[in-house]
Design a protein around this motif. Structure first.
Motif, PDB file in Angstrom:
ATOM      1  N   GLU A 127       0.858  -1.229  -0.030  1.00  0.00           N
ATOM      2  CA  GLU A 127       0.016  -0.096   0.134  1.00  0.00           C
ATOM      3  C   GLU A 127       0.931   1.354  -0.102  1.00  0.00           C
ATOM      4  OE1 GLU A 127      -3.009  -0.025   3.026  1.00  0.00           O
ATOM      5  OE2 GLU A 127      -3.656   2.178   2.307  1.00  0.00           O
ATOM      6  N   PHE A 128       1.919   1.212   0.607  1.00  0.00           N
ATOM      7  CA  PHE A 128       2.767   2.662   1.063  1.00  0.00           C
ATOM      8  C   PHE A 128       4.146   2.572   0.420  1.00  0.00           C
ATOM      9  CE2 PHE A 128      -0.337   2.364   4.672  1.00  0.00           C
ATOM     10  CZ  PHE A 128      -1.186   3.377   4.440  1.00  0.00           C
ATOM     11  N   GLN A 129       4.465   1.516  -0.059  1.00  0.00           N
ATOM     12  CA  GLN A 129       5.913   1.468  -0.675  1.00  0.00           C
ATOM     13  C   GLN A 129       7.002   1.543   0.239  1.00  0.00           C
ATOM     14  OE1 GLN A 129       6.249   0.149  -4.005  1.00  0.00           O
ATOM     15  NE2 GLN A 129       4.413  -0.227  -3.615  1.00  0.00           N
ATOM     16  N   ILE A 130       6.899   1.584   1.634  1.00  0.00           N
ATOM     17  CA  ILE A 130       7.835   1.391   2.793  1.00  0.00           C
ATOM     18  C   ILE A 130       7.751   0.333   3.635  1.00  0.00           C
ATOM     19  CG2 ILE A 130       8.737   3.926   2.400  1.00  0.00           C
ATOM     20  CD1 ILE A 130       6.729   4.546   5.002  1.00  0.00           C
ATOM     21  N   ALA A 131       8.838  -0.049   4.419  1.00  0.00           N
ATOM     22  CA  ALA A 131       8.681  -0.725   5.604  1.00  0.00           C
ATOM     23  C   ALA A 131       8.211   0.101   6.775  1.00  0.00           C
ATOM     24  CB  ALA A 131       9.855  -1.391   5.695  1.00  0.00           C
ATOM     25  N   PRO A 132       7.297  -0.082   7.368  1.00  0.00           N
ATOM     26  CA  PRO A 132       7.073   1.175   8.517  1.00  0.00           C
ATOM     27  C   PRO A 132       8.001   0.962   9.683  1.00  0.00           C
ATOM     28  CG  PRO A 132       5.716  -1.084   8.882  1.00  0.00           C
ATOM     29  CD  PRO A 132       6.500  -1.281   7.527  1.00  0.00           C
ATOM     30  N   ALA A 133       8.279   1.991  10.149  1.00  0.00           N
ATOM     31  CA  ALA A 133       8.938   2.270  11.733  1.00  0.00           C
ATOM     32  C   ALA A 133       8.203   1.546  12.574  1.00  0.00           C
ATOM     33  CB  ALA A 133       9.096   3.688  12.064  1.00  0.00           C
ATOM     34  N   VAL A 134       9.128   0.727  13.608  1.00  0.00           N
ATOM     35  CA  VAL A 134       8.547  -0.188  14.629  1.00  0.00           C
ATOM     36  C   VAL A 134       7.301   0.573  15.232  1.00  0.00           C
ATOM     37  CG1 VAL A 134       9.144  -1.320  16.807  1.00  0.00           C
ATOM     38  CG2 VAL A 134      10.489  -1.103  14.932  1.00  0.00           C
ATOM     39  N   ARG A 135       7.337   1.798  15.766  1.00  0.00           N
ATOM     40  CA  ARG A 135       6.377   2.573  16.411  1.00  0.00           C
ATOM     41  C   ARG A 135       5.014   2.441  15.445  1.00  0.00           C
ATOM     42  NH1 ARG A 135       4.684   7.785  16.338  1.00  0.00           N
ATOM     43  NH2 ARG A 135       6.200   8.304  14.647  1.00  0.00           N
ATOM     44  N   VAL A 136       5.303   2.623  14.109  1.00  0.00           N
ATOM     45  CA  VAL A 136       4.037   2.804  13.339  1.00  0.00           C
ATOM     46  C   VAL A 136       3.555   1.310  13.052  1.00  0.00           C
ATOM     47  CG1 VAL A 136       3.269   3.561  10.925  1.00  0.00           C
ATOM     48  CG2 VAL A 136       5.090   4.860  12.083  1.00  0.00           C
ATOM     49  N   LEU A 137       4.430   0.379  13.114  1.00  0.00           N
ATOM     50  CA  LEU A 137       3.912  -1.179  12.939  1.00  0.00           C
ATOM     51  C   LEU A 137       3.233  -1.405  13.901  1.00  0.00           C
ATOM     52  CD1 LEU A 137       4.324  -3.707  11.643  1.00  0.00           C
ATOM     53  CD2 LEU A 137       6.185  -4.208  12.722  1.00  0.00           C
ATOM     54  N   THR A 138       3.569  -1.108  15.243  1.00  0.00           N
ATOM     55  CA  THR A 138       3.057  -1.536  16.283  1.00  0.00           C
ATOM     56  C   THR A 138       1.626  -1.009  16.302  1.00  0.00           C
ATOM     57  OG1 THR A 138       5.255  -1.277  17.354  1.00  0.00           O
ATOM     58  CG2 THR A 138       3.217  -1.692  18.811  1.00  0.00           C
ATOM     59  N   LYS A 139       1.326   0.283  16.108  1.00  0.00           N
ATOM     60  CA  LYS A 139       0.366   1.177  16.207  1.00  0.00           C
ATOM     61  C   LYS A 139      -0.798   0.437  15.195  1.00  0.00           C
ATOM     62  CE  LYS A 139      -0.542   5.386  14.967  1.00  0.00           C
ATOM     63  NZ  LYS A 139      -0.032   6.897  14.846  1.00  0.00           N
ATOM     64  N   ALA A 140      -0.192   0.186  13.824  1.00  0.00           N
ATOM     65  CA  ALA A 140      -1.098  -0.362  12.715  1.00  0.00           C
ATOM     66  C   ALA A 140      -1.653  -1.791  13.159  1.00  0.00           C
ATOM     67  CB  ALA A 140      -0.328  -0.311  11.542  1.00  0.00           C
ATOM     68  N   ILE A 141      -0.663  -2.471  13.535  1.00  0.00           N
ATOM     69  CA  ILE A 141      -1.197  -3.852  14.030  1.00  0.00           C
ATOM     70  C   ILE A 141      -2.001  -3.994  15.008  1.00  0.00           C
ATOM     71  CG2 ILE A 141      -0.339  -5.987  15.409  1.00  0.00           C
ATOM     72  CD1 ILE A 141       1.658  -6.358  13.174  1.00  0.00           C
ATOM     73  N   GLY A 142      -2.046  -3.121  16.055  1.00  0.00           N
ATOM     74  CA  GLY A 142      -3.065  -2.828  16.977  1.00  0.00           C
ATOM     75  C   GLY A 142      -4.452  -2.509  16.459  1.00  0.00           C
ATOM     76  N   LYS A 143      -4.438  -1.781  15.291  1.00  0.00           N
ATOM     77  CA  LYS A 143      -5.496  -1.384  14.677  1.00  0.00           C
ATOM     78  C   LYS A 143      -6.257  -2.476  14.040  1.00  0.00           C
ATOM     79  CE  LYS A 143      -6.215   3.407  13.550  1.00  0.00           C
ATOM     80  NZ  LYS A 143      -5.461   4.344  12.340  1.00  0.00           N
ATOM     81  N   LYS A 144      -5.468  -3.408  13.365  1.00  0.00           N
ATOM     82  CA  LYS A 144      -6.107  -4.295  12.484  1.00  0.00           C
ATOM     83  C   LYS A 144      -6.166  -5.613  13.292  1.00  0.00           C
ATOM     84  CE  LYS A 144      -5.998  -6.544   8.067  1.00  0.00           C
ATOM     85  NZ  LYS A 144      -5.061  -6.742   7.047  1.00  0.00           N
ATOM     86  N   LEU A 145      -5.468  -6.057  13.987  1.00  0.00           N
ATOM     87  CA  LEU A 145      -5.316  -7.340  14.977  1.00  0.00           C
ATOM     88  C   LEU A 145      -5.660  -7.282  16.229  1.00  0.00           C
ATOM     89  CD1 LEU A 145      -1.924  -8.683  13.071  1.00  0.00           C
ATOM     90  CD2 LEU A 145      -4.371  -8.905  12.279  1.00  0.00           C
ATOM     91  N   GLY A 146      -5.931  -6.144  16.869  1.00  0.00           N
ATOM     92  CA  GLY A 146      -6.292  -5.826  18.186  1.00  0.00           C
ATOM     93  C   GLY A 146      -5.163  -5.413  19.189  1.00  0.00           C
ATOM     94  N   PRO A 147      -5.589  -4.906  20.189  1.00  0.00           N
ATOM     95  CA  PRO A 147      -4.440  -4.230  21.054  1.00  0.00           C
ATOM     96  C   PRO A 147      -3.423  -5.467  21.645  1.00  0.00           C
ATOM     97  CG  PRO A 147      -6.625  -4.058  22.034  1.00  0.00           C
ATOM     98  CD  PRO A 147      -6.894  -4.594  20.664  1.00  0.00           C
ATOM     99  N   GLU A 148      -4.044  -6.578  22.089  1.00  0.00           N
ATOM    100  CA  GLU A 148      -3.158  -7.533  22.443  1.00  0.00           C
ATOM    101  C   GLU A 148      -1.983  -7.818  21.691  1.00  0.00           C
ATOM    102  OE1 GLU A 148      -6.056  -7.994  21.283  1.00  0.00           O
ATOM    103  OE2 GLU A 148      -6.055 -10.029  20.331  1.00  0.00           O
ATOM    104  N   LYS A 149      -2.115  -7.549  20.370  1.00  0.00           N
ATOM    105  CA  LYS A 149      -0.873  -7.747  19.275  1.00  0.00           C
ATOM    106  C   LYS A 149      -0.250  -6.422  18.975  1.00  0.00           C
ATOM    107  CE  LYS A 149      -2.929 -12.099  17.761  1.00  0.00           C
ATOM    108  NZ  LYS A 149      -3.349 -12.820  16.463  1.00  0.00           N
TER     109      LYS A 149
END
Lengths: 124, 99, 111
Positions: free
Chosen positions: C58-80
């Motif tokens: 979608e974005f043509q970059i690998a996300p920074a860890v902080r961004v990845l963490t937030k985005a995973i939380g949004k999609k897969l739930g806060p426990e992840k």
């Protein structure tokens, strides 16, 4: 960081079209890195810089990476202040609808005023 | 705020962009090929004259000298040396280079 | 630079073992890259790897860890969507290991 808690206003000023020179890509990379430092970051697009945000870029034919989708990732990096110069859009036959991200369109003078308020201006 | 222009006004629209955006009361410093804007009778003379009423306009003397235009500098333009360049950067809150 | 082969498909990796050309990637190569990290892949690992691939598409970059963490939380739930979960899966860091396994370049602004 030595000055913990000090938040400064950083503005990245983008004035070049995306593929003719490396400025646009370099700017975008520095912007993404700057996001790690929790500063008040904004991006301004003036002159040919507005072409960076043009929808529908297809770069296969010039064998360049199309980095325009990355502007849409900025929101996830908490970079939400994107300013576009109205005069630059007008001069290039573009409107806000031609751009691939949500931006604030403002006049040259308004942009100049915002620029004055920055602690650091990074020119590209 | 300090605005730096390093392109000839006959070659690029950089000076126009700078003068369009810069807020009155700021300083415009012309360096490198940007100094060609200060030559009396050049096509950008009227723009620069108008700018003189709004901004402090400076040109870097070594660049002016190098280009053989020292005897044609418009009235009202302040010539600065490298130390003066550093002073301008230091005394302004921030700086935009119109690359 | 090194040439590797997995199930008859050859591909190139850089000096740090990252896939040189993202379009070469397939799940076998992902599993091979995980092996080079001595990391057995579970369903939870694949969930993150696949998320990273979708993010990159979608974005043509690998996300920074902080961004990845937030985005995973949004999609897969806060426990992840927290760094403890991601570091348990990828002990050397989601940026270094998960991106590598997903065939992505090293994240911009990765610390």
């Amino acid at each position: 960081m030595s000055e913990e808690g000090v938040v400064k206003k950083f503005m990245f000023v983008n004035r070049k079209a995306p593929y003719g020179t490396i400025y646009a890509l370099e700017s975008l990379e520095v912007v993404l890195i700057s996001a790690a430092f929790d500063q008040d970051v904004s991006l301004a697009f003036l002159d040919d810089g507005v072409f960076q945000l043009k929808k529908g870029q297809q770069t296969k034919g010039i064998e360049n990476k199309n980095f325009s989708p990355t502007y849409r990732a900025l929101d996830g990096y908490d970079i939400e202040k994107l300013y576009v110069e109205k005069e630059a859009l007008d001069a290039r036959g573009l409107t806000e609808d031609d751009l691939l991200v949500d931006v604030t369109v403002m006049s040259s003078a308004e942009l100049g005023k915002l620029m004055e308020e920055q602690d650091v201006v990074l020119s590209f | 705020m300090l605005h730096i222009v390093n392109k000839s006004p006959q070659d690029r629209n950089t000076l126009d962009s700078c003068l369009r955006v810069a807020q009155a009361g700021g300083t415009v410093l012309l360096i490198e090929d940007g100094v060609y804007a200060v030559v009396k009778g050049n096509a950008a003379e009227s723009k620069l004259k108008a700018a003189l009423g709004k901004f402090k306009v400076c040109a870097l003397a070594p660049d002016v000298d190098a280009r053989g235009i020292a005897d044609r500098v418009m009235d009202g333009v302040t010539l600065v040396d490298y130390a003066g360049f550093v002073d301008l950067v230091a005394e302004n809150k921030n700086c935009q280079s119109w690359l | 630079m090194a040439m590797c082969e997995v199930n008859g498909k050859t591909f190139e990796t850089d000096e740090e073992g990252y896939l040189a050309n993202i379009t070469d990637w397939n799940e076998d190569i992902g599993a091979y890259l995980a092996q080079t990290e001595n990391l057995p892949l579970t369903e939870q690992h694949w969930e993150v790897v696949n998320f990273l691939r979708e993010y990159y598409n979608e974005f043509q970059i690998a996300p920074a860890v902080r961004v990845l963490t937030k985005a995973i939380g949004k999609k897969l739930g806060p426990e992840k969507g927290n760094s403890q979960y991601l570091y348990e899966l990828f002990p050397y860091g989601p940026a270094k290991q998960a991106c590598k396994i997903a065939g992505l370049p090293k994240p911009t602004g990765c610390i």
